[in-house]
Design a protein around this motif. Structure first.
Motif, PDB file in Angstrom:
ATOM      1  N   GLY A  67       0.815  -1.212   0.000  1.00 51.59           N
ATOM      2  CA  GLY A  67       0.000   0.000   0.000  1.00 51.59           C
ATOM      3  C   GLY A  67       0.844   1.254   0.000  1.00 51.59           C
ATOM      4  N   VAL A  89      -8.457   7.090  -4.005  1.00 50.50           N
ATOM      5  CA  VAL A  89      -7.614   5.932  -3.740  1.00 50.50           C
ATOM      6  C   VAL A  89      -8.475   4.768  -3.265  1.00 50.50           C
ATOM      7  CG1 VAL A  89      -5.734   5.009  -2.339  1.00 50.50           C
ATOM      8  CG2 VAL A  89      -5.623   7.364  -3.161  1.00 50.50           C
ATOM      9  N   ARG A  90      -8.310   3.632  -3.923  1.00 55.24           N
ATOM     10  CA  ARG A  90      -9.043   2.438  -3.512  1.00 55.24           C
ATOM     11  C   ARG A  90      -8.156   1.643  -2.561  1.00 55.24           C
ATOM     12  NH1 ARG A  90     -11.762  -0.428  -8.651  1.00 55.24           N
ATOM     13  NH2 ARG A  90     -12.844  -1.456  -6.916  1.00 55.24           N
ATOM     14  N   ALA A  91      -8.596   1.522  -1.338  1.00 58.19           N
ATOM     15  CA  ALA A  91      -7.818   0.828  -0.324  1.00 58.19           C
ATOM     16  C   ALA A  91      -8.712  -0.147   0.425  1.00 58.19           C
ATOM     17  CB  ALA A  91      -7.187   1.820   0.653  1.00 58.19           C
ATOM     18  N   SER A  92      -8.137  -1.276   0.803  1.00 60.61           N
ATOM     19  CA  SER A  92      -8.903  -2.258   1.556  1.00 60.61           C
ATOM     20  C   SER A  92      -9.040  -1.883   3.016  1.00 60.61           C
ATOM     21  CB  SER A  92      -8.237  -3.632   1.435  1.00 60.61           C
ATOM     22  OG  SER A  92      -6.917  -3.597   1.980  1.00 60.61           O
ATOM     23  N   ARG A 118      -3.844   0.425   3.065  1.00 60.05           N
ATOM     24  CA  ARG A 118      -3.507  -0.942   2.660  1.00 60.05           C
ATOM     25  C   ARG A 118      -4.229  -1.271   1.369  1.00 60.05           C
ATOM     26  NH1 ARG A 118      -1.456  -5.148   5.595  1.00 60.05           N
ATOM     27  NH2 ARG A 118      -1.858  -4.081   7.573  1.00 60.05           N
ATOM     28  N   THR A 119      -3.455  -1.643   0.327  1.00 57.47           N
ATOM     29  CA  THR A 119      -4.059  -1.943  -0.975  1.00 57.47           C
ATOM     30  C   THR A 119      -3.971  -3.435  -1.259  1.00 57.47           C
ATOM     31  OG1 THR A 119      -1.947  -1.516  -2.068  1.00 57.47           O
ATOM     32  CG2 THR A 119      -3.491   0.309  -1.882  1.00 57.47           C
TER      33      THR A 119
END
Length: 407
Positions: A290, A326-329, A406-407
């Motif tokens: 990430g 931003v795509r992050a988990s 985190r990604t």
């Protein structure tokens, strides 16, 4: 590598039995010995005692040892030192940095514990308690740390001046190693002196004597078993405990003194010597997981305060807008302090600051699911003290808020 100790009692017994024959040999046998010494073919059954000795010799003729490169860890000790506390860092604007995050095998974020910077060309520089590192984007670079000086090039070539051995064996330290991209190179250390041309030839001068491999199936060994020479046509010589043994390569040979003709099989060719393995390149520790956004505490807070300053609104607006894209988990906002003050006070202050940043971002439509946590002084990224003296620059770096995506 030490050569195998052969069962010489059997050979010496055979030699003594041969020497116990009558001195006055029949004239035909004497003529056969003279003819063989002159190059004639051996009579297969001319002398049973000599052939018995020859059979024992053939079974125990020493093989020239392979030239084995000692375990050369290469940059691994330096890499371990680097991995102990290094992470890439980028500084797009003063007080705010964005860097690729890396995690360990368990998914935990690896944090820097020294002064690290990366320039526009991807050259990383790090100065910390673990040493001085200058690493290029291609994995090449130098490391000057307690194990010695290591230089690694992008093609795997390089040099090691210092610790070149792995494990806990202290006598493997202190080697000078040079490695070329084609597998050639040299080693000068506790295992002796080794030189390889990368094409199958090389020499090794160590505890087992002097070994020479010509790379064409021939070679020699001058060691504890005597002098052994093997040619690539199957012929060779062994001058050792049983005297001079000559192998002609055509199924015949000579043993004993004076020389007696016998049947001796041709010798196998000497396998080619090995190559030096390429040196392992440097790499940031862990696996990409990430991004880490670090905000200097002065960007957001007054000294010892947890209320966000009014002039920090522009920074938060820009940050919130970026986070929306931003795509992050998962996202965590962590507060950190230096080591001034008590542990409990610093932990509480860092928690309040993390919560304040989370609230400000949520007001701007970002970080809705982010967790906020204070770490106090437990996770420094720079020394608070150096050699017992206060380190204001390090303390400033430790006073920060981090946003881990985190990604």
């Amino acid at each position: 590598m030490r050569p195998h100790v052969f069962p010489w009692l059997l050979l010496f017994a055979a030699a003594l039995a041969a020497c116990g024959r009558e001195d006055a040999a029949p004239a035909p046998a004497a003529a056969a010995r003279t003819a063989t010494a002159a190059g004639a073919e051996a009579e297969p059954d001319a002398d049973p005692d000599a052939q018995k000795l020859a059979d024992a010799v053939a079974a125990q003729f020493p093989a020239i040892p392979l030239i084995v490169v000692p375990e050369i860890v290469g940059v691994t000790p330096a890499q371990r030192a680097l991995e102990s506390a290094m992470a890439p860092a980028l500084d797009p604007i003063a007080g705010v940095s964005v860097s690729p995050a890396r995690c360990d095998g368990g998914g935990a974020l690896l944090r820097d514990a020294g002064l690290t910077s990366v320039d526009a060309q991807g050259q990383l520089s790090r100065i910390g308690e673990d040493g001085i590192f200058k690493i290029g984007a291609d994995g090449s670079g130098t490391a000057n740390y307690e194990g010695g000086l290591i230089t690694v090039n992008a093609d795997g070539s390089g040099s090691i001046n210092g610790d070149a051995g792995g494990g806990d064996d202290e006598d493997r330290e202190g080697a000078l190693v040079r490695v070329e991209a084609d597998g050639s190179g040299s080693y000068n250390g506790p295992a002796g002196v080794i030189a390889l041309d990368g094409k199958g030839a090389g020499t090794w001068n160590g505890d087992s004597g002097l070994i020479r491999n010509n790379g064409d199936g021939s070679g020699s060994w001058n060691g504890p078993l005597g002098l052994v020479t093997i040619n690539n046509d199957g012929s060779g010589r062994w001058n050792g405990p049983l005297g001079l043994v000559v192998v002609n390569g055509d199924g015949t040979g000579l043993v004993d003194t004076p020389a007696r003709p016998v049947r001796l099989p041709a010798l196998p060719k000497v396998p080619p010597a090995g190559r030096f393995p390429p040196l392992k390149k440097f790499a940031p520790p862990g696996a990409p997981c990430g991004y880490l956004i670090t905000l200097n505490d002065r960007v957001l807070f007054d000294f010892d305060k947890s209320e966000i300053r009014t002039d920090a609104a522009k920074v938060l607006d820009t940050l919130a807008a970026a986070l929306k894209d931003v795509r992050a988990s998962a996202m965590e906002i962590g507060g950190h302090t230096d080591a001034k003050g008590s542990d409990d006070y610093n932990l509480a202050l860092s928690q309040r600051r993390a919560l304040a940043v989370a609230a400000a971002l949520r007001e701007r439509g970002a970080a809705q699911q982010a967790q906020a946590r204070g770490y106090g002084e437990a996770q420094p990224v720079a020394p608070n003290e150096i050699a017992g003296q206060d380190n204001p620059g390090g303390r400033q770096l430790n006073r920060r808020v981090e946003i881990f995506l985190r990604t």
